[in-house]
Design a protein around this motif. Structure first.
Motif, mmCIF file in Angstrom:
data_model
loop_
_atom_site.group_PDB
_atom_site.id
_atom_site.type_symbol
_atom_site.label_atom_id
_atom_site.label_comp_id
_atom_site.label_asym_id
_atom_site.label_seq_id
_atom_site.Cartn_x
_atom_site.Cartn_y
_atom_site.Cartn_z
ATOM 1 N N LYS A 138 0.858 -1.181 0.000
ATOM 2 C CA LYS A 138 0.000 0.000 0.000
ATOM 3 C C LYS A 138 0.897 1.235 0.000
ATOM 4 C CE LYS A 138 -4.045 -1.791 0.105
ATOM 5 N NZ LYS A 138 -4.881 -1.585 -1.073
ATOM 6 N N ILE A 139 0.555 2.194 -0.827
ATOM 7 C CA ILE A 139 1.430 3.353 -1.060
ATOM 8 C C ILE A 139 1.757 4.103 0.231
ATOM 9 C CG2 ILE A 139 -0.410 4.998 -1.649
ATOM 10 C CD1 ILE A 139 2.795 4.795 -3.621
ATOM 11 N N ASN A 140 0.774 4.308 1.113
ATOM 12 C CA ASN A 140 1.067 5.085 2.315
ATOM 13 C C ASN A 140 1.928 4.307 3.316
ATOM 14 O OD1 ASN A 140 -1.231 3.516 2.582
ATOM 15 N ND2 ASN A 140 -2.382 5.016 3.744
ATOM 16 N N ILE A 141 1.899 2.981 3.268
ATOM 17 C CA ILE A 141 2.802 2.194 4.128
ATOM 18 C C ILE A 141 4.186 2.116 3.491
ATOM 19 C CG2 ILE A 141 3.252 -0.080 5.137
ATOM 20 C CD1 ILE A 141 0.247 -0.386 5.553
ATOM 21 N N LYS A 142 4.229 2.019 2.163
ATOM 22 C CA LYS A 142 5.522 2.010 1.461
ATOM 23 C C LYS A 142 6.334 3.261 1.784
ATOM 24 C CE LYS A 142 5.083 -0.567 -2.817
ATOM 25 N NZ LYS A 142 5.022 -0.488 -4.267
ATOM 26 N N GLU A 143 5.634 4.363 1.966
ATOM 27 C CA GLU A 143 6.312 5.632 2.222
ATOM 28 C C GLU A 143 6.821 5.767 3.655
ATOM 29 O OE1 GLU A 143 3.355 8.448 0.982
ATOM 30 O OE2 GLU A 143 3.824 8.143 -1.136
#
Length: 152
Positions: A138-143
């Motif tokens: 998930k993009i917000n966890i990847k960040e």
């Protein structure tokens, strides 16, 4: 106070716009927590915690549900028993909670010991890794940066 307001807001958004599913799950490690019902993801750091709203798609939820069924999670014991021939401190446990209709199961896995039942441990670990592989994409966890929290 800000954290309580943020969590309340995220829960309200979930109630109004969230997807529904016939099952739910929660997982916790030393550093990470996720609740599929509220869509709250928390990562703990040495001096802070970051809370995000992470919504899984219906297809991701189906894949996860199928994996719970595949490992027959409802039949796993509450604690995956360790072979107590060697004590390793500190005791660090990951846990997964699964609920579907009137059935539920909570399973703890102490990660720094040798298990009596290797198959159950493997099933738990494979499920754990599978769910986190989806969450971590998930993009917000990847960040998010990796946690620097250490167990002493």
């Amino acid at each position: 106070m800000r954290k309580i307001l943020l969590i309340t807001f995220l829960c309200l958004v979930q109630i109004c716009f969230g997807q529904t599913s016939d099952f739910s799950f929660k997982l916790r490690s030393v550093t990470d927590f996720y609740d599929s019902q509220t869509h709250i993801f928390v990562r703990k750091y040495e001096n802070e915690e970051v809370t995000l709203m992470v919504t899984l798609t219906n297809s991701e939820l189906k894949l996860i549900k199928d994996y719970f069924d595949e490992v027959d999670f409802l039949k796993l014991p509450m604690n995956l028993e360790c072979n107590n021939s060697i004590d390793i401190l500190p005791v660090v446990k990951n846990w997964i909670f699964f609920q579907e209709k009137n059935q539920r199961n909570l399973c703890f896995n102490q990660i720094n010991c040798e298990k009596n039942d290797k198959r159950q441990e493997k099933d738990f670990e494979n499920l754990w890794n599978f769910i986190f592989s989806i969450l971590e994409n998930k993009i917000n966890i990847k960040e998010l940066k990796k946690s620097n929290f250490e167990v002493i």
